[in-house]
Design a protein around this motif. Structure first.
Motif, PDB file in Angstrom:
ATOM      1  N   ASP A 179       0.842  -1.187   0.000  1.00 14.89           N
ATOM      2  CA  ASP A 179       0.000   0.000   0.000  1.00 14.89           C
ATOM      3  C   ASP A 179       0.885   1.247   0.000  1.00 14.89           C
ATOM      4  N   ARG A 180       0.290   2.397  -0.226  1.00 21.96           N
ATOM      5  CA  ARG A 180       1.095   3.609  -0.452  1.00 21.96           C
ATOM      6  C   ARG A 180       1.940   3.958   0.769  1.00 21.96           C
ATOM      7  N   ARG A 181       1.415   3.642   1.942  1.00 21.57           N
ATOM      8  CA  ARG A 181       2.174   3.995   3.136  1.00 21.57           C
ATOM      9  C   ARG A 181       3.390   3.095   3.315  1.00 21.57           C
ATOM     10  N   LYS A 182       3.178   1.800   3.051  1.00 21.98           N
ATOM     11  CA  LYS A 182       4.264   0.856   3.319  1.00 21.98           C
ATOM     12  C   LYS A 182       5.206   0.694   2.127  1.00 21.98           C
ATOM     13  N   GLY A 183       4.638   0.581   0.948  1.00 26.64           N
ATOM     14  CA  GLY A 183       5.470   0.314  -0.219  1.00 26.64           C
ATOM     15  C   GLY A 183       6.100  -1.070  -0.131  1.00 26.64           C
ATOM     16  N   THR A 184       7.029  -1.339  -1.034  1.00 24.01           N
ATOM     17  CA  THR A 184       7.750  -2.614  -1.016  1.00 24.01           C
ATOM     18  C   THR A 184       8.681  -2.618   0.191  1.00 24.01           C
ATOM     19  N   PRO A 185       8.792  -3.761   0.887  1.00 18.92           N
ATOM     20  CA  PRO A 185       9.726  -3.773   2.007  1.00 18.92           C
ATOM     21  C   PRO A 185      11.130  -3.482   1.466  1.00 18.92           C
ATOM     22  N   SER A 186      11.902  -2.729   2.201  1.00 18.58           N
ATOM     23  CA  SER A 186      13.216  -2.347   1.693  1.00 18.58           C
ATOM     24  C   SER A 186      14.090  -3.589   1.559  1.00 18.58           C
ATOM     25  N   ALA A 187      15.067  -3.490   0.660  1.00 16.64           N
ATOM     26  CA  ALA A 187      16.010  -4.602   0.480  1.00 16.64           C
ATOM     27  C   ALA A 187      16.682  -4.906   1.817  1.00 16.64           C
ATOM     28  N   HIS A 188      16.908  -3.849   2.610  1.00 18.77           N
ATOM     29  CA  HIS A 188      17.538  -3.999   3.920  1.00 18.77           C
ATOM     30  C   HIS A 188      16.679  -4.892   4.829  1.00 18.77           C
ATOM     31  N   THR A 189      15.358  -4.656   4.806  1.00 22.91           N
ATOM     32  CA  THR A 189      14.436  -5.448   5.634  1.00 22.91           C
ATOM     33  C   THR A 189      14.418  -6.903   5.180  1.00 22.91           C
ATOM     34  N   VAL A 190      14.262  -7.103   3.859  1.00 22.32           N
ATOM     35  CA  VAL A 190      14.221  -8.471   3.332  1.00 22.32           C
ATOM     36  C   VAL A 190      15.531  -9.188   3.671  1.00 22.32           C
ATOM     37  N   GLN A 191      16.645  -8.478   3.531  1.00 19.67           N
ATOM     38  CA  GLN A 191      17.952  -9.087   3.827  1.00 19.67           C
ATOM     39  C   GLN A 191      18.030  -9.522   5.291  1.00 19.67           C
TER      40      GLN A 191
END
Length: 439
Positions: free
Chosen positions: A278-290
């Motif tokens: 959603d617009r507030r969250k967006g795609t989880p950052s690469a940092h978060t996924v990592q």
């Protein structure tokens, strides 16, 4: 007292522990939960007793037990100190010691203060991270434990292989159970590919419902205890979303043996509607996924394998692959399917190479790929894995990358159907099950 209830042999690992017995380094057994670390410690205690070590010289503590709940390093030190027998060599066994805050302070003190030989287990690689290394740098030896190999699976489940002469003069392997019933080796291998190698399955038998209940329990414990709980203990708040963690697990399990980047994981989860972008969250950052991926690697749930440019002789930073520690865990998560059985076979070969002490990477040759480069000391092995070598197209595809490698190390292709030719220009074509059962 050691509970010897159905302790099954894991000689491969026990020999490694025995090799370091009574040496200074702390023996650290690591691996995913329920892969047999506690049983290995018990086997080591039995070995000590067989060679004259007395019961009172052995101190055993399992920190999953309620008896040692909420212990800190001071409590641990006092408990051990009160059980030390002066003028005797002591053997200290600590199971899941990472549950004790500042446990490394106590372990280091035992090493300095007492005449003792120390063995510990842990289900998280974080315990051997830099903070720990500063305490015991050079003073610990890690023994990496994996679920059962195919050979171990056969013996754990009470099967025995017997060889007989085949009509064409070769040998034929057959498998017998305790009642003398015989089975085709392929059927037992199919069971291994279905249920995986978690030792506990031998206790419930090859019954899908019971096996999957057990695997479900292992999965939940790894996710809840070793990842989410550990984050709380470390006071970090990077991994707070169990749902996101589960989705990343599912994605990696679904894509074993495929080239993956961390950014592609986040993007794919959003594109497939698995993550609410959603617009507030967006795609989880690469940092978060990592951070989530790293947590799964630290819990030994997945293993990452890097790519190596064979001609350029360097590791590449892009697109590694991930393999799941146990194929049964994957089947439990995703259900059975034949469409990527080639990757499932690769998964099994990868862990067998690790068991055999190789460092493993993916090989890049020009624009093509070799499944595995397996290296140790002065030995190297190039390995391709495929379902079958019966078709001309597949033969060309599998042979081509190996033919482009100019060194003289051994090159093999492992498959369920190796075809009639045992080798192609020095590249061996080997039946995969035979290779798994070879020394």
């Amino acid at each position: 007292m050691i509970d010897t209830h159905e302790l099954k042999k894991r000689d491969f690992y026990l020999k490694k522990l025995i090799a370091f017995q009574d040496t200074e380094p702390v023996k650290v057994v690591t691996g995913i939960r329920r892969c047999g670390k506690s049983s290995l410690l018990k086997l080591m205690m039995l070995h000590l007793k067989d060679f004259g070590v007395l019961d009172e010289q052995i101190i055993e503590m399992n920190f999953e037990s309620y008896a040692f709940k909420n212990m800190n390093s001071d409590d641990l030190y006092e408990y051990v100190k009160s059980h030390i027998i002066p003028d005797k060599r002591m053997y200290l066994f600590f199971d899941e010691v990472q549950r004790v805050p500042a446990w490394e302070d106590a372990i280091n003190a035992f090493r300095v203060d007492f005449n003792c030989d120390i063995y510990i287990t842990g289900s998280n690689a974080y315990m051997l991270s830099s903070e720990y290394a500063t305490y015991l740098s050079g003073r610990c030896v890690e023994i990496k434990m994996l679920p059962l190999s195919f050979a171990e699976f056969i013996s754990f489940h009470g099967f025995e292989i017997k060889e007989s002469k085949s009509a064409l003069g070769g040998t034929r392997k057959q498998v017998f159970d305790k009642n003398g019933e015989n089975y085709e080796l392929r059927d037992i291998f199919d069971a291994y590919m279905r249920f995986g190698g978690m030792p506990g399955i031998a206790d419930v038998g090859l019954d899908q419902e019971k096996a999957f209940l057990l695997l479900d329990g292992i999965y939940s414990t790894v996710i809840m205890r070793d990842i989410l709980e550990r984050e709380n203990r470390r006071g970090q708040k990077q991994i707070t979303d169990p749902l996101l963690l589960k989705k990343i697990v599912m994605f990696l399990a679904d894509n074993i043996g495929s080239n993956i980047s961390v950014s592609s994981i986040g993007n794919t989860l959003v594109n497939e509607g698995l993550l609410g972008a959603d617009r507030r969250k967006g795609t989880p950052s690469a940092h978060t996924v990592q951070a989530y991926v790293d947590a799964l690697l630290e819990a030994y749930f997945f293993y990452e394998i890097k790519r190596f440019d064979i001609k350029g002789k360097e590791f590449l930073r892009t697109l590694g692959k991930y393999y799941i520690v146990d194929i049964g865990l994957r089947n439990n998560l995703l259900g059975f399917r034949d469409r990527d059985s080639g990757h499932a076979l690769e998964n099994v070969v990868y862990f067998e190479l690790l068991r055999r002490g190789y460092d493993v990477s993916i090989g890049k040759v020009d624009q093509s790929e070799v499944d595995f480069i397996a290296a140790k000391a002065d030995d190297k092995l190039y390995v391709q894995v495929t379902e079958s070598m019966m078709s001309e197209d597949v033969r060309k595809r599998e042979l081509s990358p190996l033919q482009r490698i100019s060194d003289n190390y051994e090159k093999i292709i492992l498959s369920m159907n190796p075809g009639m030719d045992a080798s192609y220009d020095g590249i061996k074509s080997i039946q995969l099950i035979d290779w798994l059962l070879s020394e």
